[in-house]
Design a protein around this motif. Structure first.
Motif, PDB file in Angstrom:
ATOM      1  N   ALA A  82       0.827  -1.203   0.000  1.00  0.00           N
ATOM      2  CA  ALA A  82       0.000   0.000   0.000  1.00  0.00           C
ATOM      3  C   ALA A  82       0.865   1.257   0.000  1.00  0.00           C
ATOM      4  O   ALA A  82       0.519   2.263  -0.635  1.00  0.00           O
ATOM      5  CB  ALA A  82      -0.930  -0.015   1.217  1.00  0.00           C
ATOM      6  N   ASP A  83       1.990   1.219   0.715  1.00  0.00           N
ATOM      7  CA  ASP A  83       2.909   2.363   0.715  1.00  0.00           C
ATOM      8  C   ASP A  83       3.487   2.613  -0.674  1.00  0.00           C
ATOM      9  O   ASP A  83       3.642   3.762  -1.113  1.00  0.00           O
ATOM     10  CB  ASP A  83       4.049   2.122   1.712  1.00  0.00           C
ATOM     11  CG  ASP A  83       3.567   2.225   3.153  1.00  0.00           C
ATOM     12  OD1 ASP A  83       2.541   2.895   3.376  1.00  0.00           O
ATOM     13  OD2 ASP A  83       4.210   1.635   4.042  1.00  0.00           O
ATOM     14  N   VAL A  84       3.821   1.538  -1.376  1.00  0.00           N
ATOM     15  CA  VAL A  84       4.362   1.679  -2.732  1.00  0.00           C
ATOM     16  C   VAL A  84       3.334   2.334  -3.660  1.00  0.00           C
ATOM     17  O   VAL A  84       3.680   3.153  -4.519  1.00  0.00           O
ATOM     18  CB  VAL A  84       4.796   0.299  -3.268  1.00  0.00           C
ATOM     19  CG1 VAL A  84       5.179   0.392  -4.744  1.00  0.00           C
ATOM     20  CG2 VAL A  84       5.963  -0.249  -2.455  1.00  0.00           C
ATOM     21  N   ASP A  85       2.064   1.992  -3.454  1.00  0.00           N
ATOM     22  CA  ASP A  85       1.000   2.560  -4.280  1.00  0.00           C
ATOM     23  C   ASP A  85       0.596   3.957  -3.825  1.00  0.00           C
ATOM     24  O   ASP A  85      -0.287   4.568  -4.445  1.00  0.00           O
ATOM     25  CB  ASP A  85      -0.225   1.650  -4.252  1.00  0.00           C
ATOM     26  CG  ASP A  85       0.041   0.319  -4.948  1.00  0.00           C
ATOM     27  OD1 ASP A  85       0.944   0.288  -5.805  1.00  0.00           O
ATOM     28  OD2 ASP A  85      -0.647  -0.665  -4.636  1.00  0.00           O
ATOM     29  N   GLY A  86       1.224   4.463  -2.769  1.00  0.00           N
ATOM     30  CA  GLY A  86       0.937   5.812  -2.294  1.00  0.00           C
ATOM     31  C   GLY A  86      -0.298   5.942  -1.439  1.00  0.00           C
ATOM     32  O   GLY A  86      -0.849   7.053  -1.295  1.00  0.00           O
ATOM     33  N   ALA A  87      -0.762   4.839  -0.821  1.00  0.00           N
ATOM     34  CA  ALA A  87      -1.960   4.890   0.025  1.00  0.00           C
ATOM     35  C   ALA A  87      -1.628   5.518   1.367  1.00  0.00           C
ATOM     36  O   ALA A  87      -0.601   5.208   1.983  1.00  0.00           O
ATOM     37  CB  ALA A  87      -2.519   3.481   0.231  1.00  0.00           C
ATOM     38  N   SER A  88      -2.491   6.399   1.821  1.00  0.00           N
ATOM     39  CA  SER A  88      -2.311   7.009   3.138  1.00  0.00           C
ATOM     40  C   SER A  88      -2.722   6.019   4.227  1.00  0.00           C
ATOM     41  O   SER A  88      -3.268   4.942   3.946  1.00  0.00           O
ATOM     42  CB  SER A  88      -3.153   8.280   3.245  1.00  0.00           C
ATOM     43  OG  SER A  88      -4.535   7.968   3.130  1.00  0.00           O
TER      44      SER A  88
END
Length: 301
Positions: free
Chosen positions: A180-186
């Protein structure tokens, strides 16, 4: 299918088979201990109380009657209490599960600062409470007396449920958060869009537990609610049962005392059936979540 079962049994040693059969026997005993009282209560709710006391359970349908259910269902306060019980249970469940899941998430993170302090504070509340009188004074000072929030809010957060949810979170692979961090999710997007759907088994189990707890509760409503229009079902059924019991000063009218004692015995079983029926209907729909929710939440400490 039978061949597969026989092949699995062939892999067991003699000691394994003995333990397995003993487990089946214990489960059978537990099952009978649950089913037999339920059957007795259902049949007794239809029987004449005099026949029930003198002869016990009878399958002579001429001795059966619907008087208890007619007496309970015809009371308008029953339907008011049923509506209040459903409303309180639904609102309580939503608030409780939301607060529990939100509190458990940061407690499951290994890098959350102050986690040990919060853990200690949470655990202390499991052993110590303010007591009835201070709690009543607090509810009164907050202006919640004689409102549904006096019944809903005080017990909305359960530390035990938070620990179960926290353990379930800890069992979810960290790679999911890294992806999720790689995809830019907060953090909020990850929690509501990714993590919560994965945690639906434990959410369903906690929702069922809290719904059942609120549905069966009556003590808080008896303490904090004064208006009859706000009483839940359990408190209404309790009032009906108490009103039908003989009073201590009724010796002069023996017939009236006997009739009230008969009605009290008749209503006792009918009220158990009526108050338990919604829960019995709910349990099969949540059964599939039990193994995934409870067992997965108990693997780690």
């Amino acid at each position: 299918m039978a061949k597969q079962k026989k092949s699995k049994m062939a892999l067991y040693t003699r000691q394994d088979k003995i333990i397995l059969y003993c487990g089946y026997a214990l489960l059978g005993v537990f099952l009978l201990a649950i089913i037999i009282p339920m059957i007795y209560i259902v049949i007794a709710s239809f029987m004449d109380p005099v026949t029930l006391q003198n002869k016990g359970i009878s399958f002579d349908f001429s001795k059966w009657s619907l008087d208890a259910y007619q007496r309970v269902v015809s009371d308008k306060q029953i339907w008011v209490g049923f509506k209040n019980a459903v409303l309180y249970s639904i609102i309580f469940t939503i608030i409780s599960v939301a607060v529990t899941m939100l509190a458990a998430y940061p407690m499951s993170l290994p890098d959350f600062k102050g986690k040990n302090i919060f853990n200690t504070l949470f655990v202390i509340t499991m052993f110590f409470s303010g007591g009835l009188i201070p709690t009543y004074l607090l509810i009164n000072n907050l202006g919640l007396l004689d409102s549904m929030w006096a019944v809903i809010l005080p017990g909305a957060f359960s530390v035990w449920n938070m620990i179960i949810a926290r353990t379930y979170y800890q069992g979810i692979p960290r790679e999911l958060r890294e992806a999720a961090d790689v995809d830019g999710a907060s953090e909020m997007l990850y929690f509501f869009k990714i993590l919560l759907p994965v945690c639906m088994p434990v959410v369903a189990v906690l929702a069922l537990w809290q719904f059942v707890a609120m549905w069966n509760s009556y003590f808080d409503a008896m303490i904090y609610l004064n208006s009859a229009s706000k009483q839940p079902l359990q408190l209404v059924l309790r009032s009906i049962l108490i009103q039908s019991q003989p009073e201590s000063g009724m010796i002069a009218d023996i017939q009236s005392t006997a009739e009230r004692a008969k009605m009290a015995e008749l209503l006792k079983y009918a009220t158990i059936i009526i108050s338990s029926l919604p829960l019995l209907v709910m349990y099969p729909f949540f059964q599939k979540y039990f193994d995934a929710g409870i067992m997965a939440g108990s693997i780690k400490g």
